[in-house]
Design a protein around this motif. Structure first.
Motif, PDB file in Angstrom:
ATOM      1  N   UNK A   1      20.080   3.923  35.991  1.00 54.60           N
ATOM      2  CA  UNK A   1      20.596   5.237  35.568  1.00 54.60           C
ATOM      3  C   UNK A   1      19.516   6.063  34.870  1.00 54.60           C
ATOM      4  N   UNK A   2      18.572   5.403  34.212  1.00 52.96           N
ATOM      5  CA  UNK A   2      17.517   6.102  33.460  1.00 52.96           C
ATOM      6  C   UNK A   2      16.233   6.279  34.259  1.00 52.96           C
ATOM      7  N   UNK A   3      16.209   5.825  35.486  1.00 56.08           N
ATOM      8  CA  UNK A   3      14.971   5.783  36.269  1.00 56.08           C
ATOM      9  C   UNK A   3      14.268   7.134  36.352  1.00 56.08           C
ATOM     10  N   UNK A   4      14.998   8.206  36.603  1.00 53.21           N
ATOM     11  CA  UNK A   4      14.356   9.520  36.729  1.00 53.21           C
ATOM     12  C   UNK A   4      13.738   9.973  35.410  1.00 53.21           C
ATOM     13  N   UNK A   5      14.451   9.756  34.306  1.00 58.77           N
ATOM     14  CA  UNK A   5      13.960  10.171  32.983  1.00 58.77           C
ATOM     15  C   UNK A   5      12.749   9.375  32.523  1.00 58.77           C
ATOM     16  N   UNK A   6      12.642   8.117  32.950  1.00 59.84           N
ATOM     17  CA  UNK A   6      11.616   7.231  32.400  1.00 59.84           C
ATOM     18  C   UNK A   6      10.362   7.115  33.258  1.00 59.84           C
ATOM     19  N   UNK A   7      10.310   7.797  34.375  1.00 60.60           N
ATOM     20  CA  UNK A   7       9.125   7.729  35.241  1.00 60.60           C
ATOM     21  C   UNK A   7       7.877   8.121  34.473  1.00 60.60           C
ATOM     22  N   UNK A   8       6.859   7.269  34.544  1.00 53.80           N
ATOM     23  CA  UNK A   8       5.575   7.549  33.912  1.00 53.80           C
ATOM     24  C   UNK A   8       5.552   7.337  32.405  1.00 53.80           C
ATOM     25  N   UNK A   9       6.633   6.792  31.828  1.00 52.63           N
ATOM     26  CA  UNK A   9       6.717   6.594  30.386  1.00 52.63           C
ATOM     27  C   UNK A   9       6.419   5.135  30.024  1.00 52.63           C
ATOM     28  N   UNK A  10       6.229   4.877  28.753  1.00 53.95           N
ATOM     29  CA  UNK A  10       6.012   3.513  28.260  1.00 53.95           C
ATOM     30  C   UNK A  10       6.958   3.232  27.103  1.00 53.95           C
ATOM     31  N   UNK A  11       7.187   1.973  26.855  1.00 54.24           N
ATOM     32  CA  UNK A  11       8.047   1.515  25.767  1.00 54.24           C
ATOM     33  C   UNK A  11       7.354   1.799  24.434  1.00 54.24           C
ATOM     34  N   UNK A  12       8.078   2.397  23.505  1.00 57.83           N
ATOM     35  CA  UNK A  12       7.473   2.688  22.202  1.00 57.83           C
ATOM     36  C   UNK A  12       7.274   1.426  21.365  1.00 57.83           C
ATOM     37  N   UNK A  13       7.859   0.303  21.777  1.00 56.45           N
ATOM     38  CA  UNK A  13       7.715  -0.945  21.037  1.00 56.45           C
ATOM     39  C   UNK A  13       6.534  -1.764  21.557  1.00 56.45           C
ATOM     40  N   UNK A  14       6.529  -2.053  22.855  1.00 55.16           N
ATOM     41  CA  UNK A  14       5.460  -2.900  23.412  1.00 55.16           C
ATOM     42  C   UNK A  14       4.371  -2.103  24.123  1.00 55.16           C
ATOM     43  N   UNK A  15       4.577  -0.817  24.294  1.00 58.70           N
ATOM     44  CA  UNK A  15       3.658   0.124  24.943  1.00 58.70           C
ATOM     45  C   UNK A  15       3.402  -0.151  26.426  1.00 58.70           C
TER      46      UNK A  15
END
Length: 111
Positions: free
Chosen positions: A38-52
């Motif tokens: 469900x979040x795939x479009x929003x998260x493209x090219x992003x990284x996790x703020x916890x593990x980077x």
């Protein structure tokens, strides 16, 4: 159960720590897969703020957006969020401190 199917399932259940944990792990994996999709479009090219990382190194799960923040804030792996919550709870318990949940603006007492 033919051809060893029962044995294979029993081994998985035993490895997970019992039937309840096996079922919980299965439901968790299903929920994470749905959330990531469900979040795939929003998260493209992003990284996790916890593990980077974009893709979790161990679980290979993708990212979810944990809030309505704008920009690059709020992206994380569900497993990173769960581990972070576990660490915070362990620290609070070790220090004998009550802790209030800050997840999703909740004020539920976690002690």
């Amino acid at each position: 159960w033919k051809e060893g199917g029962h044995d294979k399932l029993c081994k998985k259940i035993k490895k997970a720590g019992g039937a309840e944990q096996y079922n919980a792990n299965t439901k968790y994996a299903e929920a994470v897969a749905v959330a990531v999709e469900k979040c795939a479009d929003d998260t493209k090219g992003q990284t996790c703020y916890i593990c980077t990382q974009a893709l979790h190194w161990k679980t290979k799960e993708g990212l979810v957006r944990g809030c309505a923040c704008r920009g690059t804030a709020g992206f994380a792996h569900v497993s990173c969020l769960a581990e972070q919550a576990k660490i915070l709870m362990d620290e609070a318990e070790e220090n004998n401190v009550g802790m209030t949940s800050r997840l999703a603006g909740s004020t539920t007492k976690l002690t």
